[in-house]
Write an enzyme that holds these catalytic residues in place. Sequence first.
Site, short mmCIF file in Angstrom:
data_model
loop_
_atom_site.label_atom_id
_atom_site.label_comp_id
_atom_site.label_asym_id
_atom_site.label_seq_id
_atom_site.Cartn_x
_atom_site.Cartn_y
_atom_site.Cartn_z
N LYS A 71 1.04 -1.50 -0.08
CA LYS A 71 0.19 0.07 -0.23
C LYS A 71 0.56 1.53 0.36
O LYS A 71 0.95 1.87 1.02
CB LYS A 71 -1.14 -0.08 1.13
CG LYS A 71 -1.82 1.13 0.92
CD LYS A 71 -2.57 2.21 2.43
CE LYS A 71 -2.11 2.83 1.98
NZ LYS A 71 -1.37 4.09 2.12
N GLU A 115 9.33 2.28 10.90
CA GLU A 115 10.27 3.30 10.62
C GLU A 115 9.31 4.33 10.93
O GLU A 115 8.78 4.78 10.34
CB GLU A 115 10.95 3.27 9.30
CG GLU A 115 11.76 2.03 9.23
CD GLU A 115 13.05 1.72 10.43
OE1 GLU A 115 13.65 2.75 10.72
OE2 GLU A 115 13.54 0.44 10.44
N CYS A 152 13.00 12.04 6.43
CA CYS A 152 12.44 11.32 7.42
C CYS A 152 14.72 12.09 8.18
O CYS A 152 13.97 12.25 9.60
CB CYS A 152 12.54 9.82 7.53
SG CYS A 152 13.28 9.47 7.00
N GLU A 164 8.41 16.99 15.07
CA GLU A 164 8.45 16.73 13.76
C GLU A 164 7.73 17.97 13.22
O GLU A 164 6.72 17.32 12.98
CB GLU A 164 8.40 15.31 13.09
CG GLU A 164 9.35 15.05 12.31
CD GLU A 164 8.88 13.82 11.04
OE1 GLU A 164 7.62 13.48 11.83
OE2 GLU A 164 9.93 13.22 10.62
P1 NAD Z 1 1.48 8.29 7.09
O1 NAD Z 1 2.38 7.85 8.55
O2 NAD Z 1 0.91 9.27 7.47
O3 NAD Z 1 1.95 7.65 6.19
C1 NAD Z 1 2.07 6.72 5.90
C2 NAD Z 1 1.28 6.02 5.38
O4 NAD Z 1 1.32 4.47 6.17
C3 NAD Z 1 1.11 5.77 4.73
O5 NAD Z 1 1.00 4.98 3.62
C4 NAD Z 1 -0.88 5.43 4.95
O6 NAD Z 1 -1.30 5.63 3.98
C5 NAD Z 1 -0.52 5.29 5.65
N1 NAD Z 1 -1.63 5.04 6.77
C6 NAD Z 1 -1.85 5.93 8.05
N2 NAD Z 1 -3.02 6.15 8.83
C7 NAD Z 1 -2.68 4.50 8.53
C8 NAD Z 1 -3.30 3.66 9.81
N3 NAD Z 1 -4.55 3.95 10.72
N4 NAD Z 1 -3.24 2.03 9.27
C9 NAD Z 1 -2.51 2.08 8.96
N5 NAD Z 1 -2.08 2.99 7.45
C10 NAD Z 1 -1.78 3.50 7.69
O7 NAD Z 1 3.55 9.58 7.06
P2 NAD Z 1 4.23 9.95 5.34
O8 NAD Z 1 3.15 11.69 6.18
O9 NAD Z 1 3.50 8.71 4.59
O10 NAD Z 1 5.18 10.17 5.78
C11 NAD Z 1 5.91 10.93 6.60
C12 NAD Z 1 6.71 10.57 7.84
O11 NAD Z 1 7.18 9.26 7.29
C13 NAD Z 1 7.58 11.03 8.87
O12 NAD Z 1 7.40 11.18 9.97
C14 NAD Z 1 9.16 10.38 8.20
O13 NAD Z 1 9.82 11.28 9.26
C15 NAD Z 1 9.07 9.48 8.46
N6 NAD Z 1 10.05 8.61 7.35
C16 NAD Z 1 10.37 8.10 8.06
C17 NAD Z 1 11.84 7.25 7.55
C18 NAD Z 1 12.36 6.00 7.82
O14 NAD Z 1 12.97 5.61 7.89
N7 NAD Z 1 12.51 6.61 9.43
C19 NAD Z 1 11.77 6.82 6.05
C20 NAD Z 1 10.97 8.02 5.11
C21 NAD Z 1 9.39 8.48 6.46
#
Ligand code: NAD
Length: 967
Positions: free
Chosen positions: A639, A720, A754, A850
């Site tokens: 997804k 992550e 991130c 963040e």
């Molecule tokens: P997000 O958490 O909003 O979304 C990530 C994914 O989770 C998306 O596919 C989203 O559809 C899904 N999602 C949202 N709600 C959900 C739920 N209730 N159940 C299951 N899935 C759900 O994050 P984003 O805005 O896409 O990404 C940015 C974030 O990701 C930042 O906080 C960044 O720091 C983090 N990030 C971390 C790493 C790492 O390696 N640590 C790498 C990249 C991004």
Amino acid sequence: MTSLQSEIEQRGRRIFELVDKHPESLFSKAGFYQRLMALSMRDEQLKLQLFRFVDVLPSLHTSGEIIEHLQEYFADAQDSRKLSAFLEAGVRLAGIVPWISGPILRWNVSEMARQFIAGRNPNDVMRTLRKRRTQKIGFTVDLLGEAVVSETEADEYAARYLDLLEGLARETKNWTDPLGKNSELFPGVNLSVKISALYSQINPADPADAVAHLAPKLRPLLRRARELGAFINFDMESYAHKNTTLELFKTVFSEDEFRDWPHVGIVIQAYLRDSEADLRDLIEWGGARGTRFAVRLVKGAYWDYETAKSRQNGWDCPVYLQKPESDANFETLTRLLLENESIVTSAFGSHNVRSIAHAQAFAKELGIDCSRFEFQLLYGMAGPIKGALVEMGYRVREYCPVGELLPGMSYLGNGVLPPSNATINMTTTPPKIQPGAPYENAPLTNFALPENQKKMRAALHEQGRQLGRKVPLTINGEKIWTDKVFSSVNPSQPDQIVGYAAEADIPEAERAIGAARAAFEKWRRTSFEERCQLLERAAEILERRRFELSALEVFEVGKPWAQADGDIAEAIDFCTFYARQIRLIGRPRLTQNVPGEESYQHYWPRGVALVIAPWNFPMAILCGMVSAALVTGNTVIMKPSEQSVIIGAMLMEIYEEAGVPPGVLNFLNGKGSVIGAHMVDHKDVDLIAFTGSREVGLWIWESAGKTREGQRELKRVICEMGGKNAMIVDSDADLDEAIVDSIYSAFGFQGQKCSALSRLIVLEENYDRVMERLLGAAASVRVGNPEEPGIVVGPVIDEAAYRRILDYIEVGKSEATLAYQAKDIPPHGYFIPPTIFTGVKPNMRIAREEIFGPVLSVIKVRDLDEAIDVANGTDYALTGGFFSRSPANIERIKARLEAGNLYINRPCTGAIVGRHPFGGFKMSGGGTKAGGEDYLLNFLIPRVVTENVARHGLAPEKTPEYRDEFL
Ligand code: NAD
């Protein structure tokens, strides 16, 4: 022997005779320091330490600091022994003796610098130039200084050039040509200009932008030089700037105003494989222009840098690896230059007697008078050769660096000393790659190469035409269209729809889980070798479609060119790296060798894996998690993030083309809060690989902990999450690097990594200087639509992010001081101006939460202890950075900074698969490392099979260490 060869030998002998007649006195300062340099150059480690020490020296303020650093650099017993040579030689650097003091040391190093730097300023340099005049040696002056990190600094540099020019012209008004012949070709005043000093934002991918900015800065200088009858030479720096420098030269000097001006020159570096083609092109250009110009031919001074850089990036090395190849090319180019003497005036920049003699002999063969070309040698070096050349009636010009002595010293370490100086090792060959040994990453695209710029432009054009495509769900190999459609927009132009994606709801999620479950039994029994090959085929397709996919990322998530390319490269790496890793751990392995019993540990896949990815590395992170799950034998529902669904669909396409069986990989687009949440809770999902925000991650972690009716496995969660990454700038940090790298880490890809820097922690001792340069550098960063190459800051991902970040900026304004905010940003699209807050305290919201946008908080601290406390004082531990030249402080930070990935003296973003396994702890993640050796273990269940192989006490003699897979 040919007549040319015998002429060369005869001339070579003559030069040596003359050199022997006037040797550099053993007791002269020049001779002494040259030998000192030579001594240090012979010992790689000592050379490194010495240059490092000299490099940090200007930033040390007190004697105490100087002595501390000296101890740290040379404390090693081996080094001190080596340094005793210096002691005898008089520098007394070694073994800290009680009477040594900071000022004495600074004086010593300044004295050394004085041998290679012709003066501190225009007035100071005149003394040297006058002296040289009596020796019939001319000059070209080069201005030393800090690296230019902002446009303010570039303007200051331009003003310094102008000043220097005026000063030189005034002082040398009545000087006559030393040879009194063909003097119209060789103005006395000769200024060497570095283009990197005049524009802080040169991006190799965008020579047109650089030319557009540099030309207006240069014109006043050129105009004035022409009025004053001076000569302007463009210096050549690293390979990345080469094409831009050539382009600029040809563009500016083709303009009506300068087209008929002969007193302009450029450098050709013979160590570059491209150099012959470049020189031919220049000569052709010069012929068409119809006015002479000049070329200074050198071997090249950045050999170490170019070889290291190309190896780091997996690029073809632009320089010859063997010194004799550069020497031979120097001669080829010498001939080419002299054969075109009617178009180009030559300056031969070499200290090598053979190269010099060859130029002389070939010129003679062509009947070119020795007053029509010149030899250029570095100030402070090869004095006797210069003397010999003058005596033989040749033109000699010295390349004279001008600038503050101590800061200028680092120029010696920065590769300005040409490799033709025998002390620099040109013969090092890169280590041979052992078969099957180190893992090799996919090279990044080198956008300095025009063919790659063209490919990217073409791909952008093509993707622009394909906007609005429609992508289905893929379940069990079937394409599924739903009633609901989701549109993905271009954040630079929100009215532009990149694509439409069918949106899944609960029924489709159920079908996908069912398909994955059904496909699992067969997939788990497919050999790992077959699964590896699937990943490798996917990698090949990614590579084939590389520019297309990068271009799509520019449209769908607003990634600048190089960042988009990096994302695709990383996806390729994940495929090839995980394939390699499973080959290492895939076979059952003997636990202990005991007679009569065989115990083999091996791995089973966990089952159905749900991969939930973010949008910010839309291909790499999705592909990494999917590939790890597939190669380990799990079936997958992927997804992607709603915001990058078209790129997600491309990955599905790629895996299908690579031959993934139906049901093994399923593609579901939909709302995370609806289908994502439903699947996380599903009894038939065994593993969740999630990368995203802390909020969602913690919810998944918790929810997956509940056991549902009918559930077979304890769910494994790979989680992550975000970061609040800090970089500390020590009081002795190299600010040229710290500033550029901080800006890049904080604002690159709009701060939406991130790993991005969001807290800059600065020691009060150099706070003012850091801030002055940081704010200037921030103001120079290019913000705009990333379809343009060279844009650093593009739009943030969507309207929600745009509003959230603006809200944070309001919070920042109420909590701290707004020190900088960009003004010139595109009016449409989700562009947030890069913003810097100062006066930030560790407990403020902008220092703890963040933000995920181009907002940087600067925190001032008393000392390193406080810096460490502040850096560690958040909930997160993802990346961290430290800029320092104190070995002891670097060790302290290595031991104490809480970060999953800690970067020292470099940006804190840009992890490379295999090299920098990536992932954090505390509230940044569960401690897994994507792209690391142990990552795959998270997708596997370890199992041990023990068999009694003795029959009536008779046991096989040998037990193999590995067995075939149990399939
Ligand atoms: P997000 O958490 O909003 O979304 C990530 C994914 O989770 C998306 O596919 C989203 O559809 C899904 N999602 C949202 N709600 C959900 C739920 N209730 N159940 C299951 N899935 C759900 O994050 P984003 O805005 O896409 O990404 C940015 C974030 O990701 C930042 O906080 C960044 O720091 C983090 N990030 C971390 C790493 C790492 O390696 N640590 C790498 C990249 C991004």
